[in-house]
Design a protein around this motif. Structure first.
Motif, mmCIF file in Angstrom:
data_model
loop_
_atom_site.group_PDB
_atom_site.id
_atom_site.type_symbol
_atom_site.label_atom_id
_atom_site.label_comp_id
_atom_site.label_asym_id
_atom_site.label_seq_id
_atom_site.Cartn_x
_atom_site.Cartn_y
_atom_site.Cartn_z
ATOM 1 N N SER A 180 1.013 -1.081 0.056
ATOM 2 C CA SER A 180 -0.062 -0.088 0.027
ATOM 3 C C SER A 180 0.912 1.361 0.074
ATOM 4 C CB SER A 180 -0.889 0.106 1.323
ATOM 5 O OG SER A 180 -1.660 1.083 1.476
ATOM 6 N N GLN A 181 0.243 2.326 -0.572
ATOM 7 C CA GLN A 181 0.935 3.444 -0.682
ATOM 8 C C GLN A 181 0.627 4.359 0.497
ATOM 9 O OE1 GLN A 181 0.267 6.131 -4.083
ATOM 10 N NE2 GLN A 181 1.627 7.678 -2.868
ATOM 11 N N LEU A 182 -1.000 4.154 0.979
ATOM 12 C CA LEU A 182 -1.608 4.796 2.044
ATOM 13 C C LEU A 182 -2.065 3.946 3.170
ATOM 14 C CD1 LEU A 182 -3.096 7.177 3.577
ATOM 15 C CD2 LEU A 182 -4.760 7.124 2.030
ATOM 16 N N VAL A 183 -1.713 3.917 4.341
ATOM 17 C CA VAL A 183 -2.059 3.032 5.334
ATOM 18 C C VAL A 183 -2.859 3.962 6.362
ATOM 19 C CG1 VAL A 183 -1.353 1.737 7.261
ATOM 20 C CG2 VAL A 183 -0.544 1.101 5.380
ATOM 21 N N ALA A 184 -3.909 3.554 6.775
ATOM 22 C CA ALA A 184 -4.847 4.078 8.023
ATOM 23 C C ALA A 184 -4.582 3.443 9.068
ATOM 24 C CB ALA A 184 -6.218 3.991 7.399
ATOM 25 N N ASN A 185 -4.124 4.180 9.965
ATOM 26 C CA ASN A 185 -3.480 3.383 11.232
ATOM 27 C C ASN A 185 -4.529 3.286 11.814
ATOM 28 O OD1 ASN A 185 -0.667 2.675 12.016
ATOM 29 N ND2 ASN A 185 -1.227 4.075 14.041
ATOM 30 N N PRO A 186 -4.976 2.165 12.707
ATOM 31 C CA PRO A 186 -6.143 1.880 13.495
ATOM 32 C C PRO A 186 -6.105 2.941 14.523
ATOM 33 C CG PRO A 186 -5.027 -0.246 12.942
ATOM 34 C CD PRO A 186 -4.151 0.844 12.537
ATOM 35 N N GLY A 187 -7.329 2.802 15.250
ATOM 36 C CA GLY A 187 -7.531 3.627 16.595
ATOM 37 C C GLY A 187 -7.309 2.659 17.597
ATOM 38 N N CYS A 188 -6.932 3.346 18.666
ATOM 39 C CA CYS A 188 -6.400 2.784 19.858
ATOM 40 C C CYS A 188 -7.327 1.580 20.402
ATOM 41 C CB CYS A 188 -6.095 3.686 20.831
ATOM 42 S SG CYS A 188 -7.150 4.882 21.366
ATOM 43 N N TYR A 189 -8.307 1.938 20.757
ATOM 44 C CA TYR A 189 -9.593 0.952 21.022
ATOM 45 C C TYR A 189 -9.686 0.142 20.369
ATOM 46 C CZ TYR A 189 -11.038 4.430 24.906
ATOM 47 O OH TYR A 189 -11.278 5.003 25.908
ATOM 48 N N PRO A 190 -9.897 0.128 18.943
ATOM 49 C CA PRO A 190 -10.228 -0.955 17.975
ATOM 50 C C PRO A 190 -9.228 -1.884 17.963
ATOM 51 C CG PRO A 190 -10.888 1.219 17.195
ATOM 52 C CD PRO A 190 -10.278 1.489 18.249
ATOM 53 N N THR A 191 -7.826 -1.308 18.113
ATOM 54 C CA THR A 191 -6.498 -2.212 17.917
ATOM 55 C C THR A 191 -6.790 -3.255 19.109
ATOM 56 O OG1 THR A 191 -5.222 -0.690 17.008
ATOM 57 C CG2 THR A 191 -4.173 -2.528 18.128
ATOM 58 N N GLU A 207 -21.741 6.084 22.096
ATOM 59 C CA GLU A 207 -21.780 6.955 21.020
ATOM 60 C C GLU A 207 -20.064 7.356 20.583
ATOM 61 O OE1 GLU A 207 -23.062 10.465 22.770
ATOM 62 O OE2 GLU A 207 -25.087 9.870 22.916
ATOM 63 N N HIS A 208 -19.232 6.630 20.887
ATOM 64 C CA HIS A 208 -17.810 6.815 20.639
ATOM 65 C C HIS A 208 -17.684 6.434 19.315
ATOM 66 C CE1 HIS A 208 -13.536 6.766 20.838
ATOM 67 N NE2 HIS A 208 -13.690 7.207 21.915
ATOM 68 N N ARG A 209 -16.959 7.166 18.535
ATOM 69 C CA ARG A 209 -16.512 7.114 17.147
ATOM 70 C C ARG A 209 -15.717 5.994 16.589
ATOM 71 N NH1 ARG A 209 -15.357 13.660 16.052
ATOM 72 N NH2 ARG A 209 -17.435 13.947 15.216
ATOM 73 N N HIS A 210 -15.200 5.300 17.687
ATOM 74 C CA HIS A 210 -14.497 3.970 17.265
ATOM 75 C C HIS A 210 -15.402 2.949 16.916
ATOM 76 C CE1 HIS A 210 -10.293 5.334 18.861
ATOM 77 N NE2 HIS A 210 -10.575 5.889 17.935
ATOM 78 N N THR A 211 -16.653 3.117 17.364
ATOM 79 C CA THR A 211 -17.512 2.107 17.159
ATOM 80 C C THR A 211 -17.652 1.723 15.693
ATOM 81 O OG1 THR A 211 -18.660 2.963 19.025
ATOM 82 C CG2 THR A 211 -19.948 1.367 17.747
ATOM 83 N N PRO A 212 -17.804 2.656 14.737
ATOM 84 C CA PRO A 212 -17.993 1.935 13.426
ATOM 85 C C PRO A 212 -16.696 1.300 12.821
ATOM 86 C CG PRO A 212 -17.790 4.194 13.371
ATOM 87 C CD PRO A 212 -18.029 3.761 14.820
ATOM 88 N N GLU A 213 -15.597 1.595 13.203
ATOM 89 C CA GLU A 213 -14.301 1.126 12.955
ATOM 90 C C GLU A 213 -14.362 -0.411 13.566
ATOM 91 O OE1 GLU A 213 -11.190 3.877 14.090
ATOM 92 O OE2 GLU A 213 -9.893 2.284 14.045
ATOM 93 N N ILE A 214 -14.749 -0.680 14.746
ATOM 94 C CA ILE A 214 -14.736 -1.841 15.446
ATOM 95 C C ILE A 214 -15.743 -2.897 14.542
ATOM 96 C CG2 ILE A 214 -15.457 -3.188 17.379
ATOM 97 C CD1 ILE A 214 -14.451 -0.723 18.922
#
Lengths: 343, 343, 343, 343
Positions: free
Chosen positions: B141-152, B207-214
């Motif tokens: 990849s050229q662009l990596v989206a580093n995961p959120g802390c909680y999701p990791t 309501e935390h925004r890490h929810t959809p990522e998880i």
């Protein structure tokens, strides 16, 4: 003035009883026992009490104790309590026992989670000392089993929901977090500052002895046996418990905060947060309050309850004094109108 | 030597990138941006770096940035990242973005939880940078989206279970606890020492925004959409996340620890605890490890997973360097063999 | 590879030696002793070391020890060290002793502050292991007495002033503050989280055993006996020492910061703050640095020196490895280029 | 019931005044001002006060204020106080001012350390509000300047020694350590949890503005001008100040503890430790006590005094209420018999 004794005064709950009682206008602390510190002033063990509590620690047998006070708080480990309490009761004393020995009505359940019980005959008359649930029985009781710290936060947090049948009891998950004072004052590596500070961990996962106590009272609230998941954690703070409780709602819910406010309308020591606000242990520090916040999440259909207490006060010594007030006919809040210390 | 730039160097993740990179043998830090501290040495902002990191903070536009390095870490807030990253990509640079802007594949979901997205065309090619799940794609990849802390912490904690189909995804409840560094370094009352110390609270309940990522990544693991309960809490510690995860097992389970050890057999940065032991954030402090403990509770039929990371390392800057190593062909653990600091 | 042994591996300094040595390219840890944890992996005692340190704790007599390594760190209490070290020396091993037993050259002084000394014959050849003062002697020594944590911070803080004769040695007052790890890992009530957290106190006022060690080295620096006031305090943090040192200047001073920078020009592990800036323990956490700040106050004619170290690293295990490097001809900074962990 | 107002209620000292006053039987809180939180209940700003303090924050001009109460606490920054206090005084109100504006009798000294003074005419009648030193004047005063937190600990610690002429005032060195609440509640990076936790540092070395206040009162005690070294430090705790004070004795001393006990015999809020014991901030947390320990060190001929207070109580709001009690003829300890909270 009621003559009051503390059996086991050199632990954190013993010291907290002394802190509360020395501002209590109806009682006089006449005896305090401690094997380890016998002969020393309690204010030497806890210099915070200097100038306020003027009593020596003594190492006394029960026979000697009974002449010294009319009301006793037993703040000793479980298994030790069941040796002492029956003699105090037999001598006609009123007792609030802060151990687990008289909390579980069913001796078989007790023996499964703890060890053999040597005073089963007292189990029937002992009252589980959560005033918000069992006030009338406490008032008439000679022996009150003071609730555990975790159970206090959990049961108060769930009572309105279970009473109203709005959640499925089989889906209850309780994730609790406690300050380190819950581990007591005995020297142990696991409670050293360096082992605990700047860290967070779970312990006794699925095995904590407060589980049967929680299940007994929740079962009573919903009228049938309940099995829960309960995970305690250790927070790098001295005081406080926050329980985060999850349960599946039987239908979409609204007005949860109002439901709770209504349920606890006459309870001085339960404060319900407005919708959108949640409790924090730093807002109840040092006080007898239980603060509760609620949320229904429409995405998952689950209710989330947040319940905060000071484990040493509402979770132990404060509630013990509240029970004493009820048992002795004092106004329930006597000595307990301590405002939380923040920051 | 690879020339590396940090965009947004004066936050905690920026400083942590500098800490890790200054012991990384394959890279040279050639540019560090900060609007607030422009003109000052980074080691003045963070005296811990004195004598080790010798670079000035600069306030640069992207046009000037691209001449200064070949690889960029963008450690800026979401919404700011989507302005900068496309230009870096267009200039042919490789980028690890530590914001949320390129983590969610579905722009509609992103816009529901955040705000409008102005670089949707990059979403398809951006890779979710969790090496243990997406190593091959990251390498290319050229662009990596580093995961959120909680999701990791959550995704690593659940992957073996979901892959093996042993739990019901609809029953997943995630109770997470984080240190205060997760709130960033901007001055705000809520992160003051006195507001946070000796206390514990939940926030953004449901309501935390890490929810959809998880949910995106868990859904990928079990092959169908997943909705979870996720409650974050604030712990009075600087670093660390512990996630306690509950799910109903589809049948009685045994050998969970072995299942996890097998699944993560080749992963240097995941350490699975033996049966009966559980992780603690103090044992991974400052390191790139994710420690995981497991328990099946026969009383409730639930699995309980405990997953611990340092939110600033495996939850942010360490994982970002791990991704860089993969994208650039360096051994994956280069610069990351930091031993946890205990106590 | 040098075979290295740790005698007393289950305390905090033992664990820290393991943390540092496992990233040291020239040595191999071949033996680690602990009576309490004999038979257990060291990584079980300190889960932070999981996957990095693969050695069992053993309970060995010295006779068995000597076959297992060529270099020893003795991290045991004073009085125990004087039993073990002579045998290791007699067996031809090189030793860095982290106790106080070989720090005081004058046996009479030692016996005044500690107890009888049973290995006085070694005192003449033991070198006080502060590399910045005694590097040459350390390089040639078979036995190095690793300095105490407080003395390290104090002596490095005062050396340039005393060497240059700019202050009156009779006016030196040292007010030191330490994190709790200095109290060790043994279970004791005074080091419990609840006793220490959110509090601050002095201890052993005017009586701390590091006093004669400080006076010996300061005396050496100014060429005549010195008596100092030394007050240690306990800070609710795990690691770190800050010493605030006062002394009357013999004349108005300027350019103190430059004087210090010049004096420590070639010392990698001493970082002198620019004028107007002062050290903080959070900026040297986990590292081998000693950070020093200086101030001349024209109102009082006094110099104020602030000196910060991590008591477990530069104050113990890091300095021990620095000494080993010198004794064995490795580059002095090998394994010690750890960047401080902030926050 | 005395009608009382708090000007500047949303800082930590404002909240602490509310905490204390809500258990004070002689007063009623009738107005609380806060620009930032105008219109919100004070118990919304500080949820700890929920159910106990039922007042709205208002943004009022002084003209409106004077109709609302008869006694005022001004808990606003210096320079702001000198705008407000004169108007309250002119309106005939009694005032305890918690800022520095009326503490320094000599306007020239004030302007040297602070900025221009716009209400110099009030300086002559303002009384320095340390009851243990100036009780009679406080009783008769309309305007009391509440002492700074550091000065309170220092002056009480040195008074008996200076009054008796047992130490040389020119040798006084004061090394003070404070919890973070002293920095106030305004958002600032330096007071963030992550910047302060697990660390220790000095600040404003030789330049802190409490220096002239200390020197004024110490000078008054020994009858001649005094210049002191004063170094404040920041401790990772919320509340508490410990001052370690050094001075050369004019002769060998004994019976120091008895001297202090005698001096403070009638003072309820000063507790003198027995010989060999020293105070700790955790033993006075939340209370109005000042605990003092003493030591004469024959090796150096110096006296070492340890003095501990809660900076928010005896160092600010508690002492302010003590002053109010004196000014209004209430028993001096009314509302102040709070027992310290330990742990």
């Amino acid at each position: 003035m009621l003559k009051v004794g503390i059996v086991g005064a050199s632990g954190y709950t013993g010291a907290e009883l002394a802190r509360i009682l020395c501002n209590h206008p109806e009682v006089e602390l006449t005896v305090a026992t401690s094997r380890q510190y016998a002969g020393k002033p309690l204010s030497h063990v806890f210099p915070s009490l200097q100038g306020r509590v003027d009593i020596l620690c003594e190492d006394l047998q029960v026979e000697a104790l009974v002449d010294r006070a009319d009301f006793f708080f037993t703040a000793v480990p479980h298994q030790t309590a069941m040796d002492i309490v029956p003699q105090l009761i037999a001598a006609g004393k009123k007792v609030v026992d802060l151990s687990a020995d008289f909390r579980i009505h069913d001796a078989q359940v007790y023996e499964q989670w703890y060890q053999a019980h040597s005073a089963k005959d007292l189990l029937a008359s002992a009252v589980y000392g959560l005033p918000e649930l069992h006030r009338d029985a406490i008032c008439k009781s000679q022996l009150v089993a003071n609730p555990g710290c975790y159970p206090t936060s959990v049961i108060l947090g769930l009572a309105p929901l279970l009473k109203s049948g709005l959640v499925d009891p089989e889906t209850i998950i309780i994730d609790s977090k406690s300050g380190v004072s819950g581990a007591g004052r005995a020297a142990q590596t696991g409670a050293l500052f360096c082992e605990v500070a700047d860290g967070f961990k779970a312990y006794k996962v699925g095995e904590h002895r407060h589980t049967p106590e929680i299940e007994q009272e929740l079962g009573g609230l919903c009228g049938k046996p309940v099995t829960v998941s309960f995970t305690p954690h250790l927070v790098p703070m001295s005081r406080g418990i926050l329980s985060t409780i999850y349960a599946k709602a039987v239908k979409p819910l609204s007005g949860l905060s109002e439901l709770y406010q209504d349920y606890y309308r006459d309870e001085e020591f339960v404060r319900v947060c407005p919708t959108g606000q949640y409790p924090a242990t730093q807002y109840i520090r040092g006080s007898n309050y239980c603060d509760i916040g609620t949320k229904f999440d429409p995405r998952t259909g689950r209710v989330i309850i947040l319940s905060a207490i000071d484990n040493v006060v509402k979770g132990a010594s404060g509630q013990a004094v509240q029970n004493m007030n009820l048992m002795c006919g004092f106004p329930e809040n006597t000595g307990l109108r301590i405002v939380p210390l923040f920051p």
